[in-house]
Scaffold this active site. Sequence first.
Site, PDB file in Angstrom:
ATOM      1  N   LEU A   1      -0.121   3.189   3.419  1.00  0.00           N
ATOM      2  CA  LEU A   1       1.179   2.801   3.957  1.00  0.00           C
ATOM      3  C   LEU A   1       2.144   2.568   2.801  1.00  0.00           C
ATOM      4  O   LEU A   1       1.926   1.679   1.968  1.00  0.00           O
ATOM      5  CB  LEU A   1       1.043   1.527   4.792  1.00  0.00           C
ATOM      6  CG  LEU A   1      -0.084   1.531   5.838  1.00  0.00           C
ATOM      7  CD1 LEU A   1      -0.162   0.171   6.535  1.00  0.00           C
ATOM      8  CD2 LEU A   1       0.105   2.654   6.847  1.00  0.00           C
TER       9      LEU A   1
ATOM     10  N   SER B   1       5.263   1.497  -4.361  1.00  0.00           N
ATOM     11  CA  SER B   1       4.242   0.538  -3.951  1.00  0.00           C
ATOM     12  C   SER B   1       3.723   0.925  -2.577  1.00  0.00           C
ATOM     13  O   SER B   1       4.449   1.502  -1.759  1.00  0.00           O
ATOM     14  CB  SER B   1       4.796  -0.889  -3.915  1.00  0.00           C
ATOM     15  OG  SER B   1       3.756  -1.824  -3.619  1.00  0.00           O
ATOM     16  N   SER B   2       2.446   0.597  -2.341  1.00  0.00           N
ATOM     17  CA  SER B   2       1.849   0.927  -1.055  1.00  0.00           C
ATOM     18  C   SER B   2       0.673   0.019  -0.792  1.00  0.00           C
ATOM     19  O   SER B   2       0.170  -0.675  -1.679  1.00  0.00           O
ATOM     20  CB  SER B   2       1.379   2.394  -1.039  1.00  0.00           C
ATOM     21  OG  SER B   2       0.247   2.555  -1.872  1.00  0.00           O
ATOM     22  N   SER B   3       0.217   0.029   0.446  1.00  0.00           N
ATOM     23  CA  SER B   3      -1.086  -0.519   0.793  1.00  0.00           C
ATOM     24  C   SER B   3      -2.009   0.687   0.896  1.00  0.00           C
ATOM     25  O   SER B   3      -1.850   1.539   1.768  1.00  0.00           O
ATOM     26  CB  SER B   3      -1.028  -1.271   2.127  1.00  0.00           C
ATOM     27  OG  SER B   3      -2.304  -1.782   2.465  1.00  0.00           O
TER      28      SER B   3
END
Length: 378
Positions: free
Chosen positions: A75, A87-89
């Site tokens: 994500l 940035s991500s998960s």
Amino acid sequence: MTVTAEHSTHDLRRRLTGHLVAEGVLRSPGWIRAFSTVPRERFVPAFTLRTADGVRGVREGDTAYLDTVYSDASLITQRDTSGTATSSSSQPRVMATMLEALPDDDSTSVLEIGTGTGYNAALLCERYGSPNVTSVDIDPDLTAAARQRLHAAGYAPTLITGDGTAAHASDGPYNAVIATCGLPRIPQDWLAQVVPGGTIVANLGYGLTVLHTDEHDTVQGHFLPEMAAFMTARGSSSHTNGGHQGDMAALMRATGSITTVHLQCDVTAPMSRFLGGMLHPDTVDFTLTGEDGHVVHIVQHPASGAWARMTMHDTEGARIDYDGPGGRNLWGERLPLMTAWAEAGRPGPERYGLTVSGDGGHTLWLDGPGGRSWELPA
């Protein structure tokens, strides 16, 4: 949240955890408990993801929000002004794969490089306890948001805003370092931050490596079978790509030296990308179809201006046009490593390993440190 919503998120966490267990990437009771417990939705209130119909934005309250949060998907949670993801998960499958490579000991102290949303830090806290977790991110906005979300979820790791590729020894040395960002090489500063016998889990190019330290400031270990590519660490210039992709139309027209080659492998296959990333951590690769219908594979080194264009004649023959400082041929540098892979029976990444010496030198090897090996450029 209402009781119904809490029951819903509990069921969704259990469903995702069960999927990761069934896939074989989540195995140990400690990590199964962590994935079953930590509420991912607290760390990703809004995000985008790539679908067959393009990039789609999702936020808390949307119909598909919770189902998407608890899917096995990466994500994207932040982009810069140019639209590049910063940035991500990460995909839970990859997170589980890397976390399972950490020590199976409740007292493990761990340094995380790349706080991001804070979700991975929360998993570490659930597994090892907040006092044993330190997380570093170069982006003050990310660390500030992660601190609030972690606190709201009941976790209190040490959070540091700074360059994760440099030394952070306030709580070290640590039993383990895990990097949730992509790196060209293992930073030399990390070697002093891990105790002898400690573990480093990191993403280099398309490989996930698990290294162990010894008393001689050397780290060594294998790559995992899973391949993945994280966003490159934002930090010191020595650990970034150092450039942007050049004009593709110009690279298609560029002239230079010419050679022809016989290929023993598909240069776009996953293992070719893995090996290319090991040798060239700071290049840009892309594939195009020329006006004549031939498939063209281009490798470019933005920092030096070197480039190499491979035009496929058939499945085994190709022409290479190239230029760069000293007549550098980027494809010419890669093909011997790919040919050696083909001749070895096309092994997976798990048969390759890495040794990092105290002076920062990196050596890639096949099957064991005493087997066939290749010194990697700095």
